[in-house]
Design a protein around this motif. Sequence first.
Motif, PDB file in Angstrom:
ATOM      1  N   GLY A 309      66.482  22.675  65.276  1.00  0.00           N
ATOM      2  CA  GLY A 309      67.533  23.562  65.732  1.00  0.00           C
ATOM      3  C   GLY A 309      67.051  24.666  66.641  1.00  0.00           C
ATOM      4  N   PHE A 310      67.998  25.276  67.374  1.00  0.00           N
ATOM      5  CA  PHE A 310      67.755  26.438  68.227  1.00  0.00           C
ATOM      6  C   PHE A 310      66.723  26.152  69.312  1.00  0.00           C
ATOM      7  N   ASN A 311      66.840  24.978  69.936  1.00  0.00           N
ATOM      8  CA  ASN A 311      66.002  24.631  71.076  1.00  0.00           C
ATOM      9  C   ASN A 311      66.891  24.367  72.293  1.00  0.00           C
ATOM     10  N   ARG A 312      66.385  23.605  73.246  1.00  0.00           N
ATOM     11  CA  ARG A 312      67.143  23.270  74.456  1.00  0.00           C
ATOM     12  C   ARG A 312      67.149  21.753  74.655  1.00  0.00           C
ATOM     13  N   LEU A 313      67.176  21.038  73.564  1.00  0.00           N
ATOM     14  CA  LEU A 313      67.094  19.585  73.614  1.00  0.00           C
ATOM     15  C   LEU A 313      68.367  19.002  74.210  1.00  0.00           C
ATOM     16  N   THR A 314      68.204  17.954  74.986  1.00  0.00           N
ATOM     17  CA  THR A 314      69.330  17.327  75.681  1.00  0.00           C
ATOM     18  C   THR A 314      69.399  15.845  75.320  1.00  0.00           C
ATOM     19  N   GLY A 315      70.427  15.193  75.844  1.00  0.00           N
ATOM     20  CA  GLY A 315      70.567  13.765  75.632  1.00  0.00           C
ATOM     21  C   GLY A 315      71.195  13.433  74.293  1.00  0.00           C
ATOM     22  N   PRO A 316      71.265  12.142  73.965  1.00  0.00           N
ATOM     23  CA  PRO A 316      71.905  11.715  72.724  1.00  0.00           C
ATOM     24  C   PRO A 316      70.965  11.813  71.527  1.00  0.00           C
ATOM     25  N   ILE A 317      71.539  11.666  70.342  1.00  0.00           N
ATOM     26  CA  ILE A 317      70.746  11.567  69.110  1.00  0.00           C
ATOM     27  C   ILE A 317      70.183  10.149  69.042  1.00  0.00           C
ATOM     28  N   PRO A 318      68.883   9.976  68.903  1.00  0.00           N
ATOM     29  CA  PRO A 318      68.318   8.616  68.843  1.00  0.00           C
ATOM     30  C   PRO A 318      68.922   7.808  67.696  1.00  0.00           C
ATOM     31  N   ASN A 319      69.305   6.594  67.974  1.00  0.00           N
ATOM     32  CA  ASN A 319      69.876   5.735  66.941  1.00  0.00           C
ATOM     33  C   ASN A 319      68.883   5.423  65.836  1.00  0.00           C
ATOM     34  N   SER A 320      67.589   5.515  66.158  1.00  0.00           N
ATOM     35  CA  SER A 320      66.565   5.185  65.164  1.00  0.00           C
ATOM     36  C   SER A 320      66.604   6.123  63.960  1.00  0.00           C
ATOM     37  N   ILE A 321      67.158   7.329  64.126  1.00  0.00           N
ATOM     38  CA  ILE A 321      67.181   8.292  63.023  1.00  0.00           C
ATOM     39  C   ILE A 321      68.039   7.781  61.870  1.00  0.00           C
ATOM     40  N   PHE A 330      68.815  18.864  60.785  1.00  0.00           N
ATOM     41  CA  PHE A 330      69.356  20.035  61.472  1.00  0.00           C
ATOM     42  C   PHE A 330      69.012  19.944  62.963  1.00  0.00           C
ATOM     43  N   LEU A 331      70.039  19.669  63.777  1.00  0.00           N
ATOM     44  CA  LEU A 331      69.879  19.563  65.230  1.00  0.00           C
ATOM     45  C   LEU A 331      70.775  20.572  65.929  1.00  0.00           C
ATOM     46  N   ASN A 332      71.155  21.617  65.227  1.00  0.00           N
ATOM     47  CA  ASN A 332      72.102  22.603  65.741  1.00  0.00           C
ATOM     48  C   ASN A 332      71.520  23.450  66.862  1.00  0.00           C
ATOM     49  N   ASN A 333      72.422  24.046  67.637  1.00  0.00           N
ATOM     50  CA  ASN A 333      72.057  24.989  68.706  1.00  0.00           C
ATOM     51  C   ASN A 333      71.106  24.374  69.709  1.00  0.00           C
ATOM     52  N   ASN A 334      71.523  23.240  70.247  1.00  0.00           N
ATOM     53  CA  ASN A 334      70.824  22.595  71.344  1.00  0.00           C
ATOM     54  C   ASN A 334      71.845  22.280  72.436  1.00  0.00           C
ATOM     55  N   SER A 335      71.520  21.330  73.309  1.00  0.00           N
ATOM     56  CA  SER A 335      72.456  20.878  74.350  1.00  0.00           C
ATOM     57  C   SER A 335      72.584  19.367  74.289  1.00  0.00           C
ATOM     58  N   LEU A 336      72.601  18.837  73.062  1.00  0.00           N
ATOM     59  CA  LEU A 336      72.726  17.399  72.880  1.00  0.00           C
ATOM     60  C   LEU A 336      74.101  16.946  73.377  1.00  0.00           C
ATOM     61  N   SER A 337      74.153  15.740  73.927  1.00  0.00           N
ATOM     62  CA  SER A 337      75.379  15.271  74.560  1.00  0.00           C
ATOM     63  C   SER A 337      75.645  13.815  74.188  1.00  0.00           C
ATOM     64  N   GLY A 338      76.659  13.256  74.840  1.00  0.00           N
ATOM     65  CA  GLY A 338      77.068  11.896  74.529  1.00  0.00           C
ATOM     66  C   GLY A 338      77.996  11.873  73.329  1.00  0.00           C
ATOM     67  N   GLU A 339      78.191  10.704  72.781  1.00  0.00           N
ATOM     68  CA  GLU A 339      79.064  10.562  71.628  1.00  0.00           C
ATOM     69  C   GLU A 339      78.283  10.800  70.341  1.00  0.00           C
ATOM     70  N   LYS A 340      78.887  11.524  69.439  1.00  0.00           N
ATOM     71  CA  LYS A 340      78.252  11.700  68.126  1.00  0.00           C
ATOM     72  C   LYS A 340      78.224  10.344  67.431  1.00  0.00           C
ATOM     73  N   PRO A 341      77.066   9.914  66.957  1.00  0.00           N
ATOM     74  CA  PRO A 341      76.970   8.570  66.370  1.00  0.00           C
ATOM     75  C   PRO A 341      77.835   8.428  65.119  1.00  0.00           C
ATOM     76  N   GLY A 342      78.406   7.245  64.949  1.00  0.00           N
ATOM     77  CA  GLY A 342      79.315   7.014  63.840  1.00  0.00           C
ATOM     78  C   GLY A 342      78.671   7.147  62.479  1.00  0.00           C
ATOM     79  N   TRP A 343      77.366   6.881  62.388  1.00  0.00           N
ATOM     80  CA  TRP A 343      76.723   6.899  61.074  1.00  0.00           C
ATOM     81  C   TRP A 343      76.676   8.285  60.458  1.00  0.00           C
ATOM     82  N   ILE A 344      76.790   9.350  61.252  1.00  0.00           N
ATOM     83  CA  ILE A 344      76.736  10.687  60.663  1.00  0.00           C
ATOM     84  C   ILE A 344      77.965  10.962  59.800  1.00  0.00           C
ATOM     85  N   PHE A 345      79.070  10.264  60.070  1.00  0.00           N
ATOM     86  CA  PHE A 345      80.295  10.479  59.309  1.00  0.00           C
ATOM     87  C   PHE A 345      80.279   9.713  57.980  1.00  0.00           C
ATOM     88  N   LYS A 346      79.381   8.767  57.874  1.00  0.00           N
ATOM     89  CA  LYS A 346      79.247   7.987  56.643  1.00  0.00           C
ATOM     90  C   LYS A 346      78.142   8.517  55.747  1.00  0.00           C
TER      91      LYS A 346
END
Length: 593
Positions: A309-321, A330-346
């Motif tokens: 968290g609290f960095n300047r990371l960009t791009g999507p969340i890697p699917n490998s996670i 915790f990936l908060n307070n960055n500049s991550l983009s794209g679609e939030k992966p569906g698995w986080i809701f499950k």
Amino acid sequence: MESSLSTMLRFKLLMLLLLRSASQPLPDQEVIAMKLIASKLQYGDWRAGDSCSRGFVLNNTISRNNKGNMQFGSNVTCNCTSTVCHISRIELKGLNLAGVLPKEFVNLRHLQEIDLSRNYINGTIPARFGQLRVSVLSLLGNRISGPIPEEIGDISTLEELVLENNLLGGPLPQNLGRLTRLRRFLVSANKFTGSIPESFGNLTNLEDFRIDGSSLSGRIPDLIGNWTNLTRLDLQGTSMEGPIPSTISLLTKLKEMRITDISGSSSSGFPDLKKMTKMTRLSLRNCLLTSSIAEYIGQISGMKHIDLGFNRLTGPIPNSIQTLNFDTLFLNNNSLSGEKPGWIFKNKEKIDLSYNNFTRSHIWHCQSSSLNLVSALSASATTNKDSWCLTDQLTCSRNPNRHSLFINCGGTRTNYANNEYEEDLTSEQSYFYSIQERWAYSTNGLFMGNDRAPFIATSSNVTGGDIYRTARASPTSLRYYGLCLRKGSYKVRLHFAEISYTDDMTFRSLGRRYFDISIQGVLQAKDFNIAEKANGVGRGIFVDFDNVMVNGSTLEIHLYWAGKGTTAIPDRGVYGPLLSAIAITPNYDVRTG
């Protein structure tokens, strides 16, 4: 029958030998030294004796930790031959000894371990300690001040040097680089200055290095790459500058790494950690990291806790996670983009993706959850009225008409100063919680050394009113949101009381808590200390912040731990933001404003 008699004779012989060895005399020099040590430590429970069975073998375990080791109590151990005994270990832990460190320890020539953790010992470390031949020297959680003497580097046998949570200061001695047997160097929560000496590159047997919270300067040195046996590295809130050196990739045995709150302005890409296959806990919070999250993070199969968290990371969340069996992400307070992966809701674990720039999302309602998506979408993303928390400014789904708010953080509904403070009883860790577009809060983090530490503190030993008997805590980040407020100027009153430490001459009084306070994204107080502001612990106080503007409909209060202060007093996991109550009132006439 013969076998039974033989067994009985052997047992009696063994008992006779044990009794004889236990009654063997201590040398006069050690008897005198023990009397002086007891006197200078102000320890009255030792009674003078001339053997290990009379006076000095005092084993009184008061409590044990979760690993079965003595947490509080006393233990004096002897090694005996057929003619003489020598004292080999002294443990006096959690006894609130209020004396000074006796130089007479050096007269115990066979001493291998000194552990005086969590007492009330003051003064400095004697330079004569350089004559010791111990393997363990632990002084954690006392009032010891001054510099570490250069002479400590002369203890050629030293394997563990534990000085955390004291008042030590000055530069780290170059001479410590001579401690080639050193495996553990724990000096967090002190006041060291300067840089990590070049000589520390010689400490190639290090397995555990912790120096959180000191005001060190300069860059994180390349020499840490020499510590190839390291399994834990803590460099939180040190004031050192980045970038994280490339030599970090050589630490392939690391299981836990915490580097946070780097100073300066030099950003860097994601460090090369792909060979750290044993990693279980990774925290690179507020490290000025740019680029994307490395795909290999999801290939470190044992990873349980990730905080980027609290960095300047960009791009999507890697699917490998998603293949990891993690507990917190915790990936908060960055500049991550794209679609939030569906698995986080499950996933039912703790996930924080707040304050990012995702452009698309699954349908999500802003209910209380261990998944935090506050302001996770970019300003251009479209939402429905039930997703008010997903966009920047936390839009109100109706006409904002509220003008005041009172919350008793961590406590029940309470009347105080002619206002009714709403209850706030949720005890979940790392959580987003909302009350019908009235207010919400979010917590983030994991308490070091105590994963189960509560996020609510309570105490009856406090003055100022009932609202100070409880408080909401957080290891890293604590945010409160006033929702659906009318536009205008407000006064924010934050109530605090330090209720985790005591007001007496015990180690429980030695904690030091620091955190930052921001309102509407503007830093209002750096390294705020409740006890200093209140001139003591257990005293309720409030701090006012006036003319806070609400231009949308949300007022945000953010408390953040930047790695400063003690983390092991009275026990592991007591630190970070602590907030008793909140009062938000308008500076305008609610009838006309």
